[in-house]
Design a protein around this motif. Structure first.
Motif, PDB file in Angstrom:
ATOM      1  N   HIS A 169      12.569 -14.791  -4.700  1.00 42.75           N
ATOM      2  CA  HIS A 169      11.474 -15.768  -4.651  1.00 42.75           C
ATOM      3  C   HIS A 169      10.151 -15.073  -4.371  1.00 42.75           C
ATOM      4  O   HIS A 169       9.313 -15.591  -3.655  1.00 42.75           O
ATOM      5  CB  HIS A 169      11.775 -16.820  -3.584  1.00 42.75           C
ATOM      6  N   PHE A 170       9.993 -13.889  -4.947  1.00 45.13           N
ATOM      7  CA  PHE A 170       8.758 -13.144  -4.752  1.00 45.13           C
ATOM      8  C   PHE A 170       8.237 -12.626  -6.076  1.00 45.13           C
ATOM      9  O   PHE A 170       8.998 -12.200  -6.949  1.00 45.13           O
ATOM     10  CB  PHE A 170       8.974 -11.951  -3.808  1.00 45.13           C
ATOM     11  N   GLY A 171       6.922 -12.665  -6.220  1.00 43.17           N
ATOM     12  CA  GLY A 171       6.236 -11.946  -7.273  1.00 43.17           C
ATOM     13  C   GLY A 171       5.561 -10.730  -6.664  1.00 43.17           C
ATOM     14  O   GLY A 171       5.702 -10.463  -5.464  1.00 43.17           O
ATOM     15  N   TYR A 172       4.831  -9.985  -7.460  1.00 50.18           N
ATOM     16  CA  TYR A 172       4.154  -8.801  -6.936  1.00 50.18           C
ATOM     17  C   TYR A 172       2.859  -8.554  -7.681  1.00 50.18           C
ATOM     18  O   TYR A 172       2.673  -8.978  -8.819  1.00 50.18           O
ATOM     19  CB  TYR A 172       5.056  -7.567  -7.025  1.00 50.18           C
ATOM     20  N   ARG A 173       1.952  -7.873  -6.992  1.00 47.86           N
ATOM     21  CA  ARG A 173       0.712  -7.411  -7.614  1.00 47.86           C
ATOM     22  C   ARG A 173       0.490  -5.969  -7.172  1.00 47.86           C
ATOM     23  O   ARG A 173       0.945  -5.550  -6.102  1.00 47.86           O
ATOM     24  CB  ARG A 173      -0.468  -8.280  -7.187  1.00 47.86           C
ATOM     25  N   TYR A 174      -0.190  -5.208  -7.989  1.00 46.90           N
ATOM     26  CA  TYR A 174      -0.495  -3.823  -7.645  1.00 46.90           C
ATOM     27  C   TYR A 174      -1.767  -3.748  -6.804  1.00 46.90           C
ATOM     28  O   TYR A 174      -2.722  -4.474  -7.057  1.00 46.90           O
ATOM     29  CB  TYR A 174      -0.681  -2.986  -8.914  1.00 46.90           C
ATOM     30  N   ASP A 175      -1.742  -2.870  -5.835  1.00 43.41           N
ATOM     31  CA  ASP A 175      -2.935  -2.664  -5.012  1.00 43.41           C
ATOM     32  C   ASP A 175      -2.854  -1.281  -4.375  1.00 43.41           C
ATOM     33  O   ASP A 175      -2.119  -1.059  -3.416  1.00 43.41           O
ATOM     34  CB  ASP A 175      -3.039  -3.729  -3.927  1.00 43.41           C
ATOM     35  N   TYR A 176      -3.599  -0.332  -4.947  1.00 45.60           N
ATOM     36  CA  TYR A 176      -3.619   1.043  -4.441  1.00 45.60           C
ATOM     37  C   TYR A 176      -4.868   1.313  -3.594  1.00 45.60           C
ATOM     38  O   TYR A 176      -5.264   2.461  -3.406  1.00 45.60           O
ATOM     39  CB  TYR A 176      -3.562   2.035  -5.608  1.00 45.60           C
ATOM     40  N   SER A 177      -5.467   0.262  -3.092  1.00 49.70           N
ATOM     41  CA  SER A 177      -6.649   0.405  -2.251  1.00 49.70           C
ATOM     42  C   SER A 177      -6.234   0.673  -0.802  1.00 49.70           C
ATOM     43  O   SER A 177      -5.061   0.567  -0.435  1.00 49.70           O
ATOM     44  CB  SER A 177      -7.485  -0.882  -2.305  1.00 49.70           C
ATOM     45  N   ALA A 178      -7.220   0.997   0.035  1.00 45.89           N
ATOM     46  CA  ALA A 178      -6.945   1.191   1.460  1.00 45.89           C
ATOM     47  C   ALA A 178      -6.431  -0.099   2.082  1.00 45.89           C
ATOM     48  O   ALA A 178      -5.465  -0.084   2.858  1.00 45.89           O
ATOM     49  CB  ALA A 178      -8.215   1.664   2.177  1.00 45.89           C
ATOM     50  N   GLU A 179      -7.062  -1.218   1.759  1.00 50.07           N
ATOM     51  CA  GLU A 179      -6.608  -2.497   2.303  1.00 50.07           C
ATOM     52  C   GLU A 179      -5.211  -2.830   1.803  1.00 50.07           C
ATOM     53  O   GLU A 179      -4.387  -3.379   2.532  1.00 50.07           O
ATOM     54  CB  GLU A 179      -7.588  -3.605   1.919  1.00 50.07           C
ATOM     55  N   GLY A 180      -4.923  -2.482   0.543  1.00 48.42           N
ATOM     56  CA  GLY A 180      -3.586  -2.716   0.007  1.00 48.42           C
ATOM     57  C   GLY A 180      -2.530  -1.931   0.756  1.00 48.42           C
ATOM     58  O   GLY A 180      -1.411  -2.414   0.975  1.00 48.42           O
ATOM     59  N   VAL A 181      -2.856  -0.701   1.146  1.00 49.03           N
ATOM     60  CA  VAL A 181      -1.935   0.107   1.943  1.00 49.03           C
ATOM     61  C   VAL A 181      -1.634  -0.581   3.267  1.00 49.03           C
ATOM     62  O   VAL A 181      -0.475  -0.695   3.685  1.00 49.03           O
ATOM     63  CB  VAL A 181      -2.528   1.513   2.185  1.00 49.03           C
ATOM     64  N   ARG A 182      -2.669  -1.041   3.941  1.00 50.92           N
ATOM     65  CA  ARG A 182      -2.467  -1.672   5.246  1.00 50.92           C
ATOM     66  C   ARG A 182      -1.643  -2.949   5.119  1.00 50.92           C
ATOM     67  O   ARG A 182      -0.721  -3.195   5.896  1.00 50.92           O
ATOM     68  CB  ARG A 182      -3.819  -1.957   5.913  1.00 50.92           C
TER      69      ARG A 182
END
Length: 399
Positions: A169-182
């Motif tokens: 029941h999960f989707g995903y999005r890419y995020d290689y930013s600093a905030e995405g890491v956190r």
């Protein structure tokens, strides 16, 4: 690359305190819409991390709700052996809870103390199962790595995604930013429920990832966002080290040039079937920069163990089928189990700190661990060299 230090009593926040702190931090985040279709999360430009403004220069960092791993030197077990977490996420076929937990217990009983997982493996399933198993283990007794690059969000319509056989029941999005890491690390700690993550790997940022129209644009976001953020987290003691977790060599080399990773998890590219590029292009740079290599998919996703599958759903290359038959012939002549030889081969280079085959059940975990103790006659390796089945400069096991 030295043996781990003697065990110390458990320290740091408890599981309950950690989860409470993480929930407080996450409560301040804007919620991602939960009704987006999974296809949109994986394919549309809006789903990927923005390519115009790296998040490293956007919002100021908020306090992290993750436990500290400390500043002890990053040390892998002496046997150079760990367990990969793809099967915990039901890769290709469904893995039951019982299979998952008995596999982990079997590996633990055999002395395995390095475990690798990812939010991507079963979209959270691998992390949840591994965390449940590690819940009562002393955090100083094991080494844990997970990955960043995809952020999960609830999606009741997601169903089965990609190579993961479970319905989720999960989707995903890419995020290689600093905030995405956190955000990714805080989410992972919630799923794992453990007080620390030792190693963080930037995941699947590679040209072979068909989700990307322009993987190099995503790489630039990571160079300006994820990489300096992970270095900061390491220097502040939140994690012990970071690196790349990729199937292609190009992004690993790019990270080694642009930043200061501690390890490279190079999957599929150093095996008995194919290893020349890793040997001649990646290993010399890692050796020069004193960066360890973790070998992922050492059996080419089961191909060297007999699976009629090449990597993650790719067509079976005729040249690799031919080479596998040649390897089988030499192995039979010397009374050697080919899977055992393939696993040991990946641990021989001096830059390799661990090889991490996956296992679906207790029997496979015992077999993999037993392969690391088996003795292979030197004549076997000599014949592989003579017949040109391994590169002349490839290291061979000395067990």
């Amino acid at each position: 690359m030295t043996e781990k230090t003697p065990l110390r009593p458990r320290s740091g926040p408890t599981r309950r305190a950690l989860l409470g702190a993480g929930a407080s931090a996450l409560a301040s985040l804007p919620l991602v819409a939960c009704n987006k279709a999974t296809a949109a999360a994986t394919a549309t430009p809006e789903a990927a991390a923005p390519t115009t403004t790296p998040a490293a220069t956007s919002a100021s960092p908020r306090p992290l709700a993750i436990g500290k791993a400390g500043k002890q030197p990053l040390a892998f077990p002496a046997r150079k052996f760990g367990v990969g977490g793809t099967q915990l996420g039901s890769v290709f076929f469904e893995t039951s809870d019982e299979q998952a937990y008995t596999m982990l217990q079997s590996a633990w009983d055999a002395g395995v103390r390095y475990f690798d997982t990812s939010p991507w493996y079963g979209l959270g399933l691998s992390e949840r199962r591994l965390g449940q198993f590690l819940d009562d283990k002393d955090p100083d007794e094991y080494l844990l790595s997970t990955k960043v690059g995809r952020v999960l969000y609830p999606d009741e319509s997601a169903g089965q995604i990609g190579i993961w056989a479970n319905k989720n029941h999960f989707g995903y999005r890419y995020d290689y930013s600093a905030e995405g890491v956190r955000r990714s690390l805080e989410d992972s700690l919630q799923r794992l429920g453990v007080p620390k993550i030792d190693i963080v790997l930037i995941h699947d940022l590679a040209p072979s990832n068909t989700d990307f129209e322009d993987w190099e644009a995503q790489l630039q976001i990571a160079i300006e966002g994820a990489m300096p953020e992970l270095s900061r987290l390491r220097d502040d003691g939140y994690i012990r080290g970071w690196g790349m977790g990729v199937n292609d060599i190009e992004p690993a080399l790019a990270a080694l040039e642009a930043a200061d990773p501690d390890v490279i998890l190079q999957a599929t590219r150093y095996s008995l079937i194919e290893h020349e590029d890793a040997l001649t292009k990646l290993f010399p740079v890692c050796r020069e920069k004193q960066v360890g290599v973790i070998v992922g998919a050492p059996l080419n996703a089961g191909f060297l163990a007999g699976a009629e599958r090449w990597h993650y759903g790719e067509a079976l290359p005729p040249e690799h089928l031919k080479k596998r038959e040649q390897l089988r012939s030499v192995a039979a002549e010397h009374g050697v189990d080919l899977r055992t030889a393939a696993l040991q081969f990946t641990t021989a280079p001096d830059v390799v700190v661990a090889t991490i085959p996956g296992a679906r059940d207790a029997e496979q975990a015992r077999a993999d661990r037993g392969s690391m103790e088996a003795r292979i006659p030197p004549a076997f390796w000599d014949q592989l060299r003579v017949e040109g089945l391994i590169h002349p400069e490839a290291a061979i096991p000395t067990l």
